[in-house]
Design an enzyme around this catalytic site. Structure first.
Site, short mmCIF file in Angstrom:
data_model
loop_
_atom_site.label_atom_id
_atom_site.label_comp_id
_atom_site.label_asym_id
_atom_site.label_seq_id
_atom_site.Cartn_x
_atom_site.Cartn_y
_atom_site.Cartn_z
N SER A 848 -12.49 -99.99 2.63
CA SER A 848 -12.38 -101.26 1.91
C SER A 848 -13.26 -102.34 2.52
O SER A 848 -13.62 -103.30 1.84
CB SER A 848 -10.92 -101.73 1.94
N THR A 870 -5.58 -94.37 2.42
CA THR A 870 -6.80 -93.95 1.74
C THR A 870 -7.84 -95.05 1.69
O THR A 870 -9.04 -94.76 1.56
CB THR A 870 -6.47 -93.50 0.31
N CYS A 871 -7.42 -96.31 1.74
CA CYS A 871 -8.39 -97.40 1.69
C CYS A 871 -9.18 -97.50 2.99
O CYS A 871 -10.24 -98.15 3.02
CB CYS A 871 -7.69 -98.72 1.40
N PHE A 872 -8.66 -96.91 4.07
CA PHE A 872 -9.33 -97.01 5.37
C PHE A 872 -9.66 -95.64 5.95
O PHE A 872 -10.05 -95.54 7.11
CB PHE A 872 -8.45 -97.80 6.35
#
EC number: 2.3.2.26
Length: 903
Positions: A848, A870-872
């Site tokens: 992100s 999942t964003c990182f």
């Protein structure tokens, strides 16, 4: 008065929790002359302890939100709406309130809420009778079974009093008593005095109502205060459950920390009526024995635990017939607190709950391990779990497993284009028997491609090559200079790569001879990264500020995405995407959007929808289906798919399924020809090559400039040129015939669909921004790389609170090496949100906040499951004590987890 023997309906449908979507449309508020600029209103919706808010509309008396809110309700829930005015420097001001009874709304709409628009009058905060405006909402997604529609309510009247009450469910162990916690009364008519006992008021003989509290005589009480005060206990209208709009308004207070102990009671009798049925032990039935009561006919006879209900008839009061209910599991007991609310006690695990426990499903067994922890065994699947299973959870799991197997089957079909048929394997085995060079080295395999060319597979290093490993070194060739490498094109032609100068050539640096006469230079493979960076730069120039929200459900993913994407303008779709799955706690900083692209691409490109088809029998790439016109809205869907594919390229996301190479050429505005037929229809291509290389006049084929096509079982004739059915193909015009047939085969019957696709595609991303790529590069850009390089993965991984030498990290990489490629992709999807990798591999993973490498962090305890962000691109790996435990937890996490916010 109806007969008392009427059947009581089941309470299951009235207490079943369902998802309801509330779309707050708009409001009209009265103008306040004191506020020049107008309020900044927003709406707060509360139901059963849940609270959802809309966005605010600045400085307006006619706000329009059109914002969907999803809540969990029961059919007897009550929605409360509060309209607030946002204040910057002080607390928000309440403008008005409104309430809506879901059960009444269901009755007025045939027990079904499907896009039902309701306009509510907003009452003032200080004066509820004052109307300050209207609020328009839309309810959708709730439906009550027909069983409740037919038996859900009964209108009864006695002495001029009419009642409309939902049905009541009684405990099987008590024939004439019902629990206070039930959400309503029965289908059978009930005397008015009996209802008066509920509401804290009695009814006189003349029909008038007198405010009189119901007296209850008890021999024992669970409440110490009641026991100490005396035998008489008063239950007023405020303490008893109120009947509002024909239904009981449930309340869910905090779970009692230490419930009162059960007290034995004697059977009860009401006015000489037969006593309750014989009691069962609380550990087996969960019902409490009724209390001995002495009441008058005008007073409601009740205890602190149960309320006896009677039916007035010609011969006097009669008890209600009970509804049979499944007994409680062993070790459970049913109790009622001081407010009349039923809860359940588990004497084995020493805990309490509001929900009625159910017996274990068939095939399940409850066990206790050496540490005293309770777990459950499924003898059908031979698995264990800490979570207590229910019939509903087992049914939902089986349904999810069926859907998952169907999804895996679709993915397996897509991957079959890389699997060679039995004929090739048979040819390989035959060639081994008569091969004069002898057997291949261990780990090697000889194969033949679709064009008959032989190549060799090294399963040890997972690479393929054209040269025979048994003949290497026999020619005594000199080694290549330092920094040089020999590679082969798709046609088996060798070329040489100079890594020092980053150039390629067909000229062998050892001999100075060229593999091709005047062969062209091949672009260096690393130039592709420069193209991608240049393309991303232009995408950033076209991007719009802020973000857009896309709210979709997993069950109706295709239709929800279609409606929302087509409702936005092309400029809005260039903003940053914020994807929301209702009911899940995932915040989209990139990971949720990646999963949305992955799942939606699997849906929209599914050949089952007849929009796309496989390019050939053995080719699982996709192309537009000429028979898609059977769907009258197919052009709208192709425009939507064009937008979706352009969004994937624009936002740098990957899709699940790939197209055929000629289709990628069309996206790049590059011409397609005879050579492109080879990749999608080798038989048709070989037949045209035979026509090109042979004299067709000698064969007397009698071919004309007309072709036949079969669509949905119907054969139609198509002229390649005007009056082509009468023009014979000769040696002079066969080149024109071959060219026109190839063009027709690549675009037969899909002109309108292709035009609609590019209409939607160019709205988001003009095709000229892709002119620097070729078809294969575009495929990599859109689908990513599928092969996972373990060394690259391990080399670019980082750790937090772990070290490379930590035993958990060493176990993790051992686990990754042991599992197959499918599970590796699942693990990658679990951590990053997709099983596709960027062009640069793990080194170019994006998070992100920009580049974000694969990270493993030490979080939690050894009995926790792994979690992912999942964003990182981060995996939370607890410090497990053994490799078997780590393997078990990781496999469970990557195979059984779906969605966000799931612990």
């Amino acid at each position: 008065m109806s007969d008392s023997g009427s059947q009581l309906g089941s309470m299951g449908s009235l207490t079943m929790k369902s998802q309801l979507q509330i779309t707050v449309i708009s409001a009209k508020l009265k103008e306040n002359k004191k506020n020049w600029f107008g309020p900044s209103p927003y709406v707060e919706v509360t139901v059963d302890g849940q609270s959802k808010k809309t966005e605010k509309c600045n400085n307006t008396n006619s706000p329009k939100w059109k914002q969907p809110l999803t809540v969990i309700v029961t059919p007897v829930s009550k929605l409360h709406f509060r309209v607030w005015s946002h204040q910057t420097l002080k607390s928000d001001v309440l403008l008005g309130t409104a309430a809506l009874d879901i059960y009444e709304t269901l009755k007025s709409n045939n027990m079904k809420l499907e896009e039902v628009v309701v306009t509510l009058q907003l009452g003032g905060d200080k004066e509820p009778t004052e109307t300050i405006g209207d609020l328009s909402i839309c309810l959708d997604g709730l439906q009550l079974e027909s069983e409740v529609v037919t038996n859900g309510e009964t209108t009864c009247s006695e002495n001029g009093v009419s009642l409309c009450l939902p049905r009541l469910e009684c405990n099987s162990a008590i024939s004439a008593h019902c629990n206070l916690c039930l959400p309503g009364l029965s289908d059978s008519p009930i005397s008015a005095s009996r209802v008066a006992g509920f509401t804290g008021a009695s009814q006189n003989d003349d029909g008038s109502r007198s405010k009189d509290e119901t007296r209850v005589s008890t021999n024992g009480s669970d409440d110490p205060e009641d026991a100490g005060a005396g035998e008489n206990r008063r239950v007023s209208g405020n303490n008893s459950p109120s009947l509002s709009n024909g239904g009981f308004k449930p309340s869910r207070p905090p779970r009692p920390s230490r419930p009162p102990p059960p007290t034995p009671r004697r059977p009860a009798s009401v006015n000489g009526s037969p006593s309750a049925t014989s009691e069962s032990d609380g550990s087996s039935t969960g019902s409490l024995p009724p209390t001995n009561t002495n009441t008058n006919t005008s007073e409601g006879a009740t205890s602190g635990l149960i309320i006896p209900l009677t039916i007035s008839g010609g011969s006097g009061p009669r008890p209600l017939n009970p509804v049979t209910q499944a007994p409680l599991p062993p070790g459970w007991e049913q109790r009622v607190d001081q407010h009349g609310r039923v809860y359940y006690v588990d004497h084995v695990e020493k805990r309490t709950t509001w929900d009625r426990p159910e017996p274990l499903p068939p095939g399940w067994e409850r066990r206790v391990d050496n540490m005293g922890r309770i777990y459950y065994v499924d003898h059908f699947t031979r698995t264990t779990t800490w979570q207590r299973p229910t019939l509903e959870s087992v049914r939902n799991y089986e349904q999810w497993q069926l859907q998952r197997s169907q999804l895996q089957g679709a993915m397996q079909q897509f991957n079959q284009r890389f699997i060679y048929g039995n004929q090739d394997l048979f040819a390989t085995s035959q060639s081994k028997e008569f091969d004069p060079l002898g057997p291949l080295p261990p780990g090697w395999e000889k194969r033949t491609d679709s064009n008959g060319r032989v190549y060799f597979v090294n399963h040890n290093t997972r690479i393929t090559q054209w040269e025979d490993p048994r003949s290497q070194g026999q020619l005594n060739e000199k080694p290549l200079p330092e920094g040089w490498e020999m590679r082969f094109t798709v046609d088996g032609i060798p070329y040489f790569v100079d890594h020092n100068r980053r150039t390629t050539t067909y000229i062998d640096p050892r001999t100075g001879k060229s593999a091709l006469d005047n062969g062209p230079q091949i672009a260096y493979v690393r130039d592709f990264k420069a193209k991608v960076q240049y393309f991303r730069f232009w995408c950033q120039q076209l991007a719009m500020p802020q973000h857009i929200k896309i709210t979709v459900t997993r069950k109706t993913l295709f239709e929800d995405s279609f409606q929302q994407i087509m409702s936005f303008s092309p400029q809005d779709l260039r903003r940053r995407l914020w994807v929301i799955f209702p009911g899940e706690e995932g915040l989209d900083y990139g990971g949720v959007a990646r999963e949305w692209f992955f799942l939606l691409s699997h849906e929209v490109l599914n050949p089952m929808y007849c929009l796309f088809e496989y390019a050939g029998k053995d080719n699982y790439c996709l192309q537009i289906n000429p028979a898609s016109y059977i769907n009258p809205d197919h052009l709208k869907y192709f425009r939507f798919i064009g937008r979706f594919i352009a969004m994937a390229l624009f936002h740098g996301k990957f899709i699940d399924t790939g197209f055929s190479l000629p289709f990628y050429k069309r996206i790049l505005n590059k011409p397609v020809g005879l050579k492109d037929l080879e990749s999608i229809d080798p038989e048709f291509y070989n037949s045209l090559i035979w026509v090109k290389e042979n004299n067709i006049e000698e064969c007397d084929l009698e071919m004309y400039f007309s072709v036949d096509k079969e669509i949905l079982g119907e054969i139609k004739s198509h002229d390649l040129k005007p009056n082509g059915g009468n023009i014979l193909v000769t040696e002079e015009n066969k080149e024109e015939y071959i060219r026109m047939v190839a063009e027709w085969r690549l675009s037969r019957g899909v002109e309108e669909q292709t035009q609609a696709f590019f209409e939607g595609f160019n709205e988001i991303l003009p095709q000229q921004y892709l002119q620097y790529f070729d078809a294969k590069e575009l495929e990599v850009l859109l689908c990513g790389m599928q092969e996972i390089d373990l060394n690259d993965w391990q080399r670019h991984a980082i750790y937090r609170h772990y070290a490379r030498t930590s035993k958990q990290i060493m176990w993790f990489w051992q686990f990754v090496k042991e599992i197959d490629n499918e599970k590796r992709m699942r693990l990658l999807q679990f951590v990053t949100g997709t099983c596709r990798l960027p062009v640069g591999g793990f080194a170019d993973l994006m998070g992100s906040n920009g580049p974000q490498k694969f990270c493993i962090e030490k979080v939690g305890k050894e009995n926790w499951l792994p979690r992912s962000h999942t964003c990182f691109n981060r995996l939370d790996l607890p410090p497990y004590k053994s490799y078997e435990q780590l393997k078990e937890k990781l496999l469970f996490a990557i195979e059984e987890t779906e969605g966000f916010g799931q612990e």
